[in-house]
Motif scaffolding. Structure first.
Motif, mmCIF file in Angstrom:
data_model
loop_
_atom_site.group_PDB
_atom_site.id
_atom_site.type_symbol
_atom_site.label_atom_id
_atom_site.label_comp_id
_atom_site.label_asym_id
_atom_site.label_seq_id
_atom_site.Cartn_x
_atom_site.Cartn_y
_atom_site.Cartn_z
ATOM 1 N N LEU A 181 41.165 37.864 32.030
ATOM 2 C CA LEU A 181 41.439 39.117 32.733
ATOM 3 C C LEU A 181 41.418 40.292 31.765
ATOM 4 N N ARG A 184 37.892 40.993 30.905
ATOM 5 C CA ARG A 184 37.189 41.645 32.014
ATOM 6 C C ARG A 184 37.522 43.138 32.077
ATOM 7 N N LYS A 185 38.804 43.436 31.880
ATOM 8 C CA LYS A 185 39.184 44.848 31.912
ATOM 9 C C LYS A 185 38.581 45.609 30.735
ATOM 10 N N GLU A 202 36.486 48.874 39.391
ATOM 11 C CA GLU A 202 35.852 47.559 39.544
ATOM 12 C C GLU A 202 36.589 46.799 40.644
ATOM 13 N N TYR A 203 35.809 46.126 41.507
ATOM 14 C CA TYR A 203 36.402 45.321 42.580
ATOM 15 C C TYR A 203 35.914 43.886 42.451
ATOM 16 N N ASP A 204 36.871 42.979 42.172
ATOM 17 C CA ASP A 204 36.583 41.543 42.104
ATOM 18 C C ASP A 204 36.621 40.990 43.529
ATOM 19 N N GLU A 206 35.973 37.958 44.852
ATOM 20 C CA GLU A 206 36.595 36.649 45.098
ATOM 21 C C GLU A 206 38.118 36.737 45.108
ATOM 22 N N ASN A 207 38.693 37.528 44.180
ATOM 23 C CA ASN A 207 40.154 37.611 44.062
ATOM 24 C C ASN A 207 40.749 38.827 44.770
ATOM 25 N N ASP A 209 40.667 41.993 43.989
ATOM 26 C CA ASP A 209 41.422 42.682 42.939
ATOM 27 C C ASP A 209 40.682 43.965 42.559
ATOM 28 N N TYR A 289 29.215 39.030 42.894
ATOM 29 C CA TYR A 289 30.572 38.585 42.593
ATOM 30 C C TYR A 289 31.542 39.739 42.298
ATOM 31 N N ARG A 290 31.006 40.973 42.079
ATOM 32 C CA ARG A 290 31.904 42.100 41.912
ATOM 33 C C ARG A 290 31.150 43.392 42.149
#
Length: 620
Positions: A181, A184-185, A202-204, A206-207, A209, A289-290
């Motif tokens: 995480l 990723r950030k 950023e928009y995940d 799957e999660n 987030d 995926y994002r």
């Protein structure tokens, strides 16, 4: 019993995994259960763990001897009784004892004796039982009770060690998730610096987030403690613009491409402004995926945003071009990552292996792909053998070429090449027709077209091996030359079509007159040869075979309703060990054949030293 709530969440998760998994990774435990069976001379031993978090609280048989079941959910089982009593239990007449008479194992196995000891992890919490069963009546001494308790303590120790390992594994997984995480950030900042240089998000998918950069937070007017969501982000847009941004984002979730919207915005401080939000779908192995995007004042960054959009458009065009190229390659293509998980494939890959689209998914395991083919008996290739061959080739810096002969008759050629990231790409091609054509050409080169018998080429190849076969297997060989009698009359009176039919039938009769180890050849015309292989009784075998052939060929041939009669003349000769070439044997057999012809035909003769060389073998 210590309740689950008394343990930490990490302990609870590890204990749950322990109760739901086999212990194949603890071979010492299986060995211990086997030793328990041998020590007490009992045909059945069961190590069961109770899972009180499930309906009916099933007992999971994670290791056993003499019992095929892997679990039981009966409340009357002996294992459950030992677990509930939390003390060692010995029942010398289980068929009538109310503590055990309803237990499935006691009933089904006709058990005459049973004993069990609870299993604990820390001398407090009972999680299961170690039970022994015998099909004979027996007594159980105090010493044996202590032995059973000792075995139970050792089992508990092994399970405790495994539980500690599971806790450590879960802890490492959480640390790794936190590290990913953080990475990723951190990567988000780098990506946005290249894309826009201003506020980003950023928009995940799957999660679910959402992450905002500090600059985006400043534009929105919230502090670092604010936790953004897609819903709260939409709420800051002016009422008339909310449905536009919502529709834009929702479309991005189901389609690729880049979007850019200039919309009125009211931040958390009540400031009215125009913002430009841009976004782009990020793909991995062809899957969205994002989403990432920038958040900026339109008047200051408009020019830069236009340039960024153009660059992104060109990048997408290159990706589309590459995808189109791969999908137009005639071979099946599949790309696997370093862990052996499927990243990308084309439709030709699915077609080559006769799969349907539902069977090929992202992250499919290559090992599982090989195992499924082996278990369904599509191929005899062992999965571990293929993987070992592939990695050996990669270690040597070489590709691996495999030809799979599938049980369906399909032949597939696969080429595995390692990629720089230590994954690999596999190109597969159905070469069934090509191989069949090659086999047909190979067959035609070594067989007579009319009769299907071996031709002179195959005869010569076989002859080249005779010295080695004679030396290694102590075998003997004889040569039999065969010439049809009166065959010319068949062609003259009935035509060459009838003659060809007669030759085909002669080939069949010759094949039925010899053994599987003998080689029948057609030299051409009406001339045939047979190579006989055998031991010291080969002379007798050849004599009996020649008699069968003479009798068989003498029988009339029914060709188009016409009864055709021909005969056969045969000359037989030994192939001597000193014959470096077959010419001498051919000459001897030809002399014997000539003697047969001059003495009335339709018979056979073995070569004798007194035979003259007035006639020699002719290879027409």
């Amino acid at each position: 019993m210590v309740k689950q709530s008394d343990y930490s969440a990490m302990y609870d998760r590890a204990l749950e995994q322990l109760k739901r998994s086999t212990v194949d990774r603890i071979p010492e435990l299986n060995a211990l259960i086997t030793l328990t069976s041998e020590t007490f001379r009992c045909p059945m031993v069961v190590l069961s763990l109770n899972d009180d978090t499930q309906n009916k609280s099933p007992q999971l048989f994670i290791s056993s001897v003499g019992v095929e079941e892997t679990f039981i959910d009966s409340p009357d089982s002996f294992c459950r009784y030992v677990y509930s009593s939390q003390s060692i239990q010995v029942i010398e007449d289980p068929q009538t004892d109310p503590r055990s008479c309803n237990s499935p194992i006691i009933i089904e196995k006709k058990t005459q004796f049973c004993a069990g000891c609870p299993i604990t992890l820390d001398d407090k919490e009972v999680i299961g039982s170690l039970s022994i069963f015998d099909d004979k009546h027996r007594k159980f001494s105090e010493g044996e009770k202590k032995q059973l308790q000792a075995f139970a303590q050792i089992v508990g120790g092994l399970l405790r060690s495994n539980l500690n390992w599971l806790q450590a594994k879960l802890a490492l997984e959480e640390v790794e998730a936190a590290r990913l995480l953080l990475e990723r950030k951190s990567a988000l900042f780098d990506e946005l610096a290249k894309a826009s240089g201003v506020g980003g998000w950023e928009y995940d998918i799957e999660n679910d987030d959402l992450v905002w950069t500090q600059q985006t937070r400043e534009i929105v007017g919230v502090d670092s403690d604010f936790i953004p969501t897609m819903e709260s982000g939409f709420a800051y847009f002016a009422p008339e613009a909310r449905h536009i941004i919502e529709d834009t984002v929702n479309k991005a979730l189901v389609s690729d491409g880049i979007w850019a919207s200039e919309l009125p915005f009211i931040n958390a401080q009540g400031k009215h402004m125009w913002v430009k939000t841009t976004g782009q779908g990020m793909y991995k192995d062809g899957k969205l995926y994002r989403l990432i995007g920038s958040f900026q004042d339109v008047s200051e960054r408009k020019l830069l945003e236009q340039k960024m959009s153009e660059n992104e458009r060109l990048m997408q065009a290159k990706n589309d071009e590459l995808s189109a190229i791969v999908n137009h390659i005639p071979q099946g293509v599949a790309v696997y990552d370093v862990r052996g998980l499927l990243k990308y494939w084309n439709s030709q890959y699915i077609d080559v292996y006769k799969k349907n689209t539902s069977q090929v998914r992202m992250r499919n395991s290559f090992r599982e792909f090989l195992r499924t083919r082996f278990e369904r008996k599509e191929t005899t290739e062992q999965p571990d053998d293929v993987l070992e061959q592939m990695y050996d080739a990669f270690d040597a810096g070489l590709p691996l070429r495999k030809v799979y002969h599938l049980n369906s008759g399909q032949i597939v050629e696969a080429l595995y090449n390692q990629l720089p990231d230590h994954g690999w790409i596999c190109t597969s091609e159905d070469i069934t027709e090509r191989e069949k054509s090659r086999e047909k050409i190979q067959h035609a080169a070594h067989h007579d077209i009319l009769t299907g018998l071996a031709n002179r080429t195959q005869f010569n190849h076989y002859v080249e091996k005779l010295p080695k076969l004679t030396q290694e297997a102590d075998e003997h060989h004889m040569l039999m030359l065969i010439d049809l009698d009166y065959f010319k009359d068949v062609n003259d009176h009935y035509g060459h079509g009838a003659g060809d039919t007669v030759l085909k039938n002669v080939a069949l009769r010759l094949k039925s007159s010899v053994r599987e180890t003998d080689l029948v050849c057609r030299f051409g015309g009406d001339e045939f040869a047979i190579l006989l292989i055998g031991g010291h009784n080969l002379y007798q075998v050849a004599q009996e075979m020649a008699e069968r052939i003479v009798n068989s060929i003498s029988q009339p041939f029914d060709i188009g309703g016409k009864e055709i009669h021909i005969g056969v003349s045969i000359g037989v000769s030994w192939i001597d060990e000193e014959d470096k070439e077959l010419n001498e044997a051919l000459k001897r057999a030809d002399l014997a054949l000539y003697q047969t012809k001059t003495h009335g035909r339709n018979g056979f003769r073995f070569y004798q030293d007194h035979m003259t060389e007035d006639n020699s073998f002719k290879d027409e």
